[in-house]
Scaffold this motif. Structure first.
Motif, PDB file in Angstrom:
ATOM      1  N   LYS A 604       0.821  -1.208   0.000  1.00 39.92           N
ATOM      2  CA  LYS A 604       0.000   0.000   0.000  1.00 39.92           C
ATOM      3  C   LYS A 604       0.860   1.265   0.000  1.00 39.92           C
ATOM      4  O   LYS A 604       0.581   2.232  -0.717  1.00 39.92           O
ATOM      5  CB  LYS A 604      -0.950   0.001   1.206  1.00 39.92           C
ATOM      6  N   LYS A 608       0.759   4.102  -2.909  1.00 42.66           N
ATOM      7  CA  LYS A 608       0.468   5.514  -2.661  1.00 42.66           C
ATOM      8  C   LYS A 608       1.610   6.397  -3.167  1.00 42.66           C
ATOM      9  O   LYS A 608       1.374   7.493  -3.704  1.00 42.66           O
ATOM     10  CB  LYS A 608       0.240   5.749  -1.164  1.00 42.66           C
ATOM     11  N   LYS A 616       0.714   7.797   5.244  1.00 41.89           N
ATOM     12  CA  LYS A 616      -0.198   7.734   6.385  1.00 41.89           C
ATOM     13  C   LYS A 616      -1.556   8.378   6.105  1.00 41.89           C
ATOM     14  O   LYS A 616      -2.382   8.510   7.002  1.00 41.89           O
ATOM     15  CB  LYS A 616       0.453   8.400   7.600  1.00 41.89           C
ATOM     16  N   THR A 618      -5.379   8.705   4.244  1.00 42.19           N
ATOM     17  CA  THR A 618      -6.476   7.805   3.897  1.00 42.19           C
ATOM     18  C   THR A 618      -6.890   8.088   2.458  1.00 42.19           C
ATOM     19  O   THR A 618      -7.136   9.236   2.094  1.00 42.19           O
ATOM     20  CB  THR A 618      -7.685   8.021   4.826  1.00 42.19           C
ATOM     21  N   SER A 693      -3.552   1.196  -3.603  1.00 39.70           N
ATOM     22  CA  SER A 693      -3.381   2.456  -2.872  1.00 39.70           C
ATOM     23  C   SER A 693      -4.602   2.799  -2.022  1.00 39.70           C
ATOM     24  O   SER A 693      -4.506   3.576  -1.082  1.00 39.70           O
ATOM     25  CB  SER A 693      -3.120   3.603  -3.853  1.00 39.70           C
ATOM     26  N   ASP A 695      -7.719   2.803   0.574  1.00 36.29           N
ATOM     27  CA  ASP A 695      -8.157   2.298   1.867  1.00 36.29           C
ATOM     28  C   ASP A 695      -9.641   1.951   1.845  1.00 36.29           C
ATOM     29  O   ASP A 695     -10.105   1.121   2.622  1.00 36.29           O
ATOM     30  CB  ASP A 695      -7.886   3.349   2.955  1.00 36.29           C
ATOM     31  N   CYS A 718     -10.141  -4.992  -1.121  1.00 40.91           N
ATOM     32  CA  CYS A 718     -10.269  -3.588  -0.738  1.00 40.91           C
ATOM     33  C   CYS A 718     -11.684  -3.365  -0.238  1.00 40.91           C
ATOM     34  O   CYS A 718     -12.653  -3.638  -0.954  1.00 40.91           O
ATOM     35  CB  CYS A 718      -9.989  -2.693  -1.948  1.00 40.91           C
ATOM     36  N   LEU A 760     -10.374  -0.819   9.493  1.00 42.67           N
ATOM     37  CA  LEU A 760     -10.397  -1.360   8.146  1.00 42.67           C
ATOM     38  C   LEU A 760     -10.205  -2.876   8.181  1.00 42.67           C
ATOM     39  O   LEU A 760      -9.611  -3.432   9.088  1.00 42.67           O
ATOM     40  CB  LEU A 760      -9.325  -0.681   7.290  1.00 42.67           C
TER      41      LEU A 760
END
Length: 789
Positions: A604, A608, A616, A618, A693, A695, A718, A760
């Motif tokens: 992840k 990102k 860090k 979202t 990537s 969340d 996801c 999550l």
């Protein structure tokens, strides 16, 4: 034998009297480069002497003349290996100048698409450019859009024509007159480019000091939403021994970059006719370009093809096509005035014949005779021998035959001939339609499905592979227009089922014959023993403007259906209630997952990072086709409310915009630095990056029956946030996602995820859902297939 004058020039050269040497050499060698090439041809000693002249120019500092001479000489004698390999000559190397690229966009009433076009340029990975926008007499919102972008980006220069020029060449030429870039690129105002488009082209161009850098094609976006790739081959372009020398599949300006110094040196400009403005520009650029680079594997330009505004309809079909004759007249005039090498006239002939034959086939009967006479006159000047050689070597006998027909026959004969060819082409089209686009071998008489849509979605491929493996069924997929008697006759002993997807393909509100043909084909299929299967991807179109007619059309088609597949219980009940489909003919077969089709998720943090998003933060993801009913503006407004309180949240929107009227507002509302708007078809190898990537995959639909995006998100492990409508509550369980009852509820749950108040989901929680919705498990439960095989 080298004469005394040249010996004296060489003596001055060896004595480093370069000014005297230059003056004497210029008395001996022709100033006309075509004559010079003929003089030096086959005379290696004389070529070495001419190299001394080039070095004299170098020592004199006349770099401009060296550059021009070398361009012209390489074009005039592309086989030379002595003069053209002269080492140590200085060049006009301005690669360190800035900007390194000028991007030119002519604009005339493009407000519907302009925002996104400009934004796609501003977001280029290659940032050292100036963007020249020419407002060519627009009367819509274009001026305001231009003004807003210019205020936000200092790289933008604006030219304004109070009155429209009436052609797409003039505004481009105005921009070329003020351009400062080392290279020049062109973008049409209703198109857009991928973020890496100019980084790839400029990397090639700068590294090789190329005169032109070519991409490998473009993405063709049709008004229907269908996307196809148009690819080129550069074979033979830079090979003087090839019949395709200086010939390329692309005669457009927007899929490449050009060295500006070459354009300025030879005053290469666009034509200023209603259409075909690229023709004189490209012919001159291809001729003089000596250093060419290609990447046939790279495609980054997105071309919007709107049928109602196409050049074919607007300019060719219903006119005398004077613009095209003027374009080629200008090219021949340029070639004669600039003593272009003989071989290049054959290249001009190739393009002239192919373009004008296309025009003859397109022009309406009203204009045919007049256009024909002009075409015939131009064909009399074509070198038939060299043109025949090209057609033979490139397996284009048909083009040579058409050329002879026009050159040697009357308008009446040619029109009859072209009509016969058109009928033959229609027959060939029918043959293509009844040729499968997709095939799986199987022992059992199986399924023919319509339409075969494998390019944009792997749903059908995964479904039929599972059926093929479990039941050993033969499977073939066809274009929806392939559903016709000829195919049924050909396949009636080899296949048992006809499977229909997406019924809107089988009728047309503007053309009653489409539905008539569908009904006729289905009736004929039933008479020949076929059983009809229908998958209810939707019960009715979510955004239909003709709801009553659509319901009636669907009822007529469904009356022929023997087996209906519904994605969930709700879909089944709607089929029963709204269309009176017999309950015992409906089976629930949920939308399956995608297995490993898109590959494995990546880390992840790494994903990102690819999007420039902090680890860090979202990330919320909207993925899939964008239409009005999918609620994208609900998502944007709720995200903006969250952004008022948080800087650590990001939104990615990725997918094709199928309702183009949404584009201006979409572009406007996605200007936030924390929103990544990626419209257009998402390549298969890019899908994994988006979901890795994310969340939370957010689906803000206002209407929905089923959702491929939801199943893709489950496949990618996801978590999903979706509305509690359609069959989604049957799929999105608390283990793998969240449901909302209102858009305020959606916003609240998004905020709770960002705050960490909703933990999550972990990968293991998706195992059961992935197994349940695996195509292999779904396919084996289809009862009518179990009974049949």
């Amino acid at each position: 034998m080298v004469n005394d004058v040249l010996l004296s020039a060489n003596k001055a050269f060896l004595g480093q009297n370069f000014s005297d040497a230059r003056a004497i050499y210029e008395q001996c060698f022709p100033s006309n480069v075509k004559e010079l090439a003929n003089t030096l041809m086959g005379k290696p000693i004389l070529k070495h002497v001419f190299r001394n002249y080039l070095y004299s120019l170098a020592f004199e500092g006349d770099i401009d003349k060296i550059e021009r001479l070398m361009y012209e000489y390489k074009a005039a004698d592309p086989h030379d290996t002595i003069v053209t390999s002269t080492k140590g000559l200085p060049t006009l190397d301005s690669h360190q100048e800035t900007p390194r690229l000028s991007i030119i966009v002519p604009i005339h009433n493009s407000g519907q698409y302009l925002d996104f076009c400009i934004q796609s340029i501003r977001e280029q990975e290659f940032s050292d450019f100036e963007l020249i926008l020419i407002n060519d007499g627009s009367t819509d919102s274009s001026a305001e859009i231009i003004e807003r972008h210019a205020a936000e980006d200092s790289r933008i220069k604006v030219l304004t024509n109070l009155q429209a020029s009436g052609n797409p060449g003039t505004p481009r030429n105005q921009a070329l007159a003020i351009a400062k870039g080392v290279y020049v690129g062109f973008v049409d105002s209703d198109d857009w480019i991928n973020r890496d488009f100019y980084s790839e082209l400029m990397s090639m161009a700068l590294e090789s000091k190329a005169d032109i850098a070519f991409s490998g094609g473009f993405n063709n976006h049709e008004a229907s939403g269908r996307v196809s790739k148009r690819t080129y081959t550069a074979e033979g372009f830079d090979d003087p021994n090839s019949s395709r020398f200086k010939t390329h599949d692309s005669f457009m300006i927007w899929d490449k970059v050009f060295k500006r110094s070459m354009l300025e040196m030879f005053n290469i400009r666009l034509g200023e006719t209603k259409a075909a403005v690229d023709v004189p520009f490209v012919f001159a650029a291809y001729y003089y370009a000596a250093n060419i680079v290609f990447n046939d594997d790279f495609i980054g330009y997105n071309y919007r093809r709107e049928s109602e505004s196409s050049v074919t309809v607007a300019h060719r079909k219903n006119s005398n096509c004077e613009f095209e004759f003027q374009a080629f007249s200008n090219v021949r005039k340029w070639a004669n005035e600039n003593s272009v090498a003989g071989y290049y006239f054959a290249t001009i002939d190739i393009k002239l014949v192919s373009s004008l034959m296309y025009t003859l086939k397109m022009v309406s009967d009203e204009y045919f005779d007049g256009v024909f006479e002009k075409v015939k006159a131009l064909f009399t000047d074509v070198d038939a021998v060299s043109f025949k050689e090209y057609c033979v070597q490139n397996q284009k006998w048909w083009l040579y035959k058409e050329f002879l027909k026009v050159r040697d026959h009357s308008a009446e004969d040619v029109q009859l001939y072209l009509n016969e060819k058109e009928e033959a082409a229609k027959a060939k089209t029918v043959e293509q339609l009844i040729t499968p686009r997709y095939q799986l071998e199987g022992k059992n008489a199986g399924i023919m499905f319509f339409p075969c849509w494998l390019t944009n979605n792997p749903y059908q491929k995964l479904f039929y592979q599972a059926l093929n493996e479990h039941f050993d069924l033969a499977v073939e997929g066809y274009d929806q227009k392939g559903l016709r008697k000829e195919l049924i006759d050909r396949k009636k002993d080899k296949f048992k089922f006809i499977h229909l997807h997406w019924l809107h393909n089988f009728f047309d509100f503007k053309d009653p014959s489409v539905l008539e043909n569908t009904i006729e084909a289905l009736s004929y299929a039933k008479q020949n023993g076929f059983e009809i299967i229908y998958t209810a991807h939707n019960i009715s179109s979510h955004d239909s403007e003709n709801a009553e007619d659509e319901k009636r059309y669907r009822e007529q088609i469904l009356s022929f259906v023997d087996h209906s597949l519904a994605h969930g219980e709700l879909a089944k009940q709607r089929l029963i209630k709204e269309f009176e489909v017999p309950e015992d003919s409906i089976e629930i077969v949920p939308h399956g997952t995608y297995g490993d089709f898109y590959g494995e998720k990546i880390d992840k943090t790494q994903a990102k990072e690819k999007f420039g998003i902090p680890a860090k933060s979202t990330v919320f993801l909207f993925f899939g086709n964008i239409k009005g009913y999918k609620g994208i503006f609900n998502l944007l407004s709720r995200f903006q409310k969250l952004r008022e309180r948080r800087d650590d949240i990001y939104l990615i929107i990725a997918g094709r915009v199928l309702d183009q009227e949404l584009m201006p507002e979409l572009t406007k509302q996605t200007m936030d630095a924390n929103i990544l708007f990626r419209p257009g078809f998402v390549q298969n190898d890019e899908v994994i990056d988006y979901f890795s990537s994310a969340d939370l995959c957010v689906l803000p639909y206002e209407q929905v029956l089923t959702s491929g995006a939801a199943m893709l998100s489950v496949t990618m492990r996801c978590p999903v946030l979706a509305p509690s409508i359609g069959i989604l509550p049957e799929v999105i369980t608390p283990e793998i996602g969240l449901l909302f009852d209102s858009f305020d509820d959606m916003q609240e749950q998004m905020e709770m995820v960002a705050l960490g108040e909703i933990s999550l989901f972990v990968d293991e929680q998706f195992d059961e859902a992935i197994a349940t919705f695996d195509w292999k498990n779904l396919a084996k439960n289809i009862s009518f297939l179990r009974k049949s095989f």
